[in-house]
Design an enzyme around this catalytic site. Structure first.
Site, PDB file in Angstrom:
ATOM      1  N   PHE A 144       0.859  -1.188   0.000  1.00  0.00           N
ATOM      2  CA  PHE A 144       0.000   0.000   0.000  1.00  0.00           C
ATOM      3  C   PHE A 144       0.892   1.234   0.000  1.00  0.00           C
ATOM      4  CE2 PHE A 144      -2.276   3.618   1.572  1.00  0.00           C
ATOM      5  CZ  PHE A 144      -3.435   3.563   0.820  1.00  0.00           C
ATOM      6  N   ASP A 229       9.047   2.821   2.048  1.00  0.00           N
ATOM      7  CA  ASP A 229       7.890   3.656   2.365  1.00  0.00           C
ATOM      8  C   ASP A 229       7.653   3.553   3.872  1.00  0.00           C
ATOM      9  OD1 ASP A 229       5.424   4.731   2.888  1.00  0.00           O
ATOM     10  OD2 ASP A 229       4.443   3.884   1.125  1.00  0.00           O
ATOM     11  N   LYS A 258       2.345  11.434   7.285  1.00  0.00           N
ATOM     12  CA  LYS A 258       1.499  11.179   8.466  1.00  0.00           C
ATOM     13  C   LYS A 258       1.979  11.903   9.741  1.00  0.00           C
ATOM     14  CE  LYS A 258      -1.090   7.417   6.674  1.00  0.00           C
ATOM     15  NZ  LYS A 258      -0.795   6.269   5.837  1.00  0.00           N
TER      16      LYS A 258
HETATM   17  C1  PLP Z   1      -1.004   6.290   4.341  1.00  0.00           C
HETATM   18  C2  PLP Z   1       0.052   5.694   3.528  1.00  0.00           C
HETATM   19  C3  PLP Z   1       0.390   6.249   2.276  1.00  0.00           C
HETATM   20  C4  PLP Z   1      -0.389   7.369   1.636  1.00  0.00           C
HETATM   21  O1  PLP Z   1      -0.407   8.518   2.387  1.00  0.00           O
HETATM   22  P1  PLP Z   1      -1.526   9.647   2.041  1.00  0.00           P
HETATM   23  O2  PLP Z   1      -1.113  10.806   2.904  1.00  0.00           O
HETATM   24  O3  PLP Z   1      -2.838   9.054   2.441  1.00  0.00           O
HETATM   25  O4  PLP Z   1      -1.443   9.918   0.593  1.00  0.00           O
HETATM   26  C5  PLP Z   1       1.444   5.679   1.601  1.00  0.00           C
HETATM   27  N1  PLP Z   1       2.129   4.643   2.105  1.00  0.00           N
HETATM   28  C6  PLP Z   1       1.834   4.093   3.299  1.00  0.00           C
HETATM   29  C7  PLP Z   1       2.649   2.955   3.803  1.00  0.00           C
HETATM   30  C8  PLP Z   1       0.774   4.589   4.055  1.00  0.00           C
HETATM   31  O5  PLP Z   1       0.452   4.026   5.206  1.00  0.00           O
END
Ligand code: PLP
Length: 404
Positions: A144, A229, A258
């Protein structure tokens, strides 16, 4: 007026006017403080989702709020056409804390991922000398990384892709946690390998010990950029500033977002060790709001709270306690309890009818969490949580998981 009628009315208005791209629990929150949030009926809940780890510092943290208000009164946006007095400090403090060399600030997590993909592709052509339009990025099954078209194009989740094609080419999928598959997938055209240190949305999937270390070696050997990520795993969630530190390695690029603002503002960043970001020349990439002074001031305060308040250490101590106590719960529904720091997943047996109904029962008990995929309940409270509060949560979790 607040109360039940208000709840029903607000739900109806949302459903009438809003796009239905989410299926939230029917709780309408209007106030938050630390690990607690309140709904419009003044019912109090413990937040065990932390807005997908965006509020690691706790809701409405007073120090971040103060920094935000102070900056609001001075200057909010300059665009990058001009410089601002917060950006340099933000870069420097962020690099020191994450052991990085360069930063590119953006707003959302998905934008950070997109930015990294652009940089890695450009690096492949300009530095690695991959033939034009041949660069390839390897990604993992069940990843994701966000919701833009390019990103959902390399998702393996059917629903994320259905109806959105055609997609950006240049991506290849391998199984997560599989070193041999990575080695086999690499070709002279491979520019980068992108993965989460722990797969969050897939259900808190922890790769085999030594995986990231082996990925690091393979990427170095093959001149492939290693991208992690850390948008959800980073900034203390697993007990380290970046989850890569658990294996004593450094990715070439790390993506954060985040909790970089503690929930006050959308802020993300691409961190680089390799000089991959050096391929960007003026005009190659940008964002009107990326790196704005308000974001930088908020980000600096959010980072400071993580270190000054010992939140990484607390995530380790409380996470170990929470995990071990969850593992002691006797319930015929539980298949496995796993986690690192305060990033915990409780996987239920398919026969238990899905995690959603348990999340709804927990909501009635005053604890907010969310199912991830069909059968996993994620527990990821703010990193300020204390033992007595975990005990409070455990009492309710045990009760709910012992229902039929
Ligand atoms: C939340 C998340 C994203 C995307 O972040 P947004 O601010 O919602 O675009 C990408 N990678 C990971 C692992 C995430 O948890």
């Amino acid at each position: 007026m607040t109360g039940m009628n208000d709840t029903q009315h607000l739900i109806e208005v949302e459903n009438k006017y809003g796009a239905h791209n989410y299926k939230p629990l029917d709780v309408i929150l209007c106030r938050g403080e630390g690990i607690w949030v309140w709904d419009v009926n003044d019912k109090k809940y413990m937040d065990c989702l932390s807005s997908y780890s965006a509020v690691n510092q706790g809701h409405c943290h007073p120090k971040i709020k103060e920094a935000m208000i102070e900056q609001l009164n001075k200057l909010t946006l300059t665009s990058r056409a001009f410089r601002n007095d917060q950006l340099g400090h933000f870069y420097e403090e962020l690099c020191e804390l994450t052991n990085s060399h360069t930063v590119l600030p953006m707003n959302s997590g998905a934008e950070a991922v997109e930015t990294a993909i652009k940089a890695v592709r450009k690096w492949a052509y300009k530095v690695k000398k991959v033939e034009p339009d041949k660069a390839e990025i390897i990604t993992c099954a069940n990843n994701f990384h966000g919701r833009t078209l390019t990103i959902v194009g390399f998702s393996t989740e059917e629903q994320y892709r259905d109806g959105f094609g055609p997609f950006t080419p240049g991506f290849k999928t391998i199984p997560y946690g599989d070193i041999d598959a990575l080695e086999k997938a690499i070709t002279p055209d491979t520019a980068g390998f992108l993965a989460e240190p722990i797969q969050g949305e897939a259900g808190i999937i922890i790769p085999p010990a030594g995986y990231l270390k082996a990925v690091r070696q393979i990427c170095t050997k093959n001149n492939v950029i290693m991208l992690l990520d850390e948008i959800q795993t980073g900034l203390g969630r697993t007990g380290k500033m970046l989850a890569e530190e658990h294996e004593g390695i450094e990715a070439d690029m790390s993506l954060i977002g985040k909790a970089l603002s503690g929930g006050f503002y959308p802020i993300s960043a691409v961190l680089a060790n390799e000089e991959v970001l050096g391929v960007f020349m003026p005009g190659d990439h940008g964002s009107t709001f990326g790196g704005n002074p308000l974001a930088c001031a908020v980000g600096r305060a959010a980072l400071k709270v993580l270190t000054e308040e010992g939140l990484l250490e607390n995530a380790v101590v409380q996470g170990d306690y929470f995990l071990s106590k969850l593992q002691e719960i006797k319930s015929s529904h539980i298949k496995e309890v796993r986690g690192k720091g305060l990033f915990i997943g409780v996987e239920l047996f398919p026969e238990s009818g899905g995690a959603r109904r348990f999340c709804e029962m927990l909501m009635d008990e005053g604890l907010l969490c969310k199912e991830t995929h069909e059968h996993v309940i994620r527990f990821a409270p703010p990193l300020i949580i204390q033992r007595e509060e975990i005990d409070w949560a455990l009492e309710r979790i045990e009760r709910v998981l012992q229902c039929d």
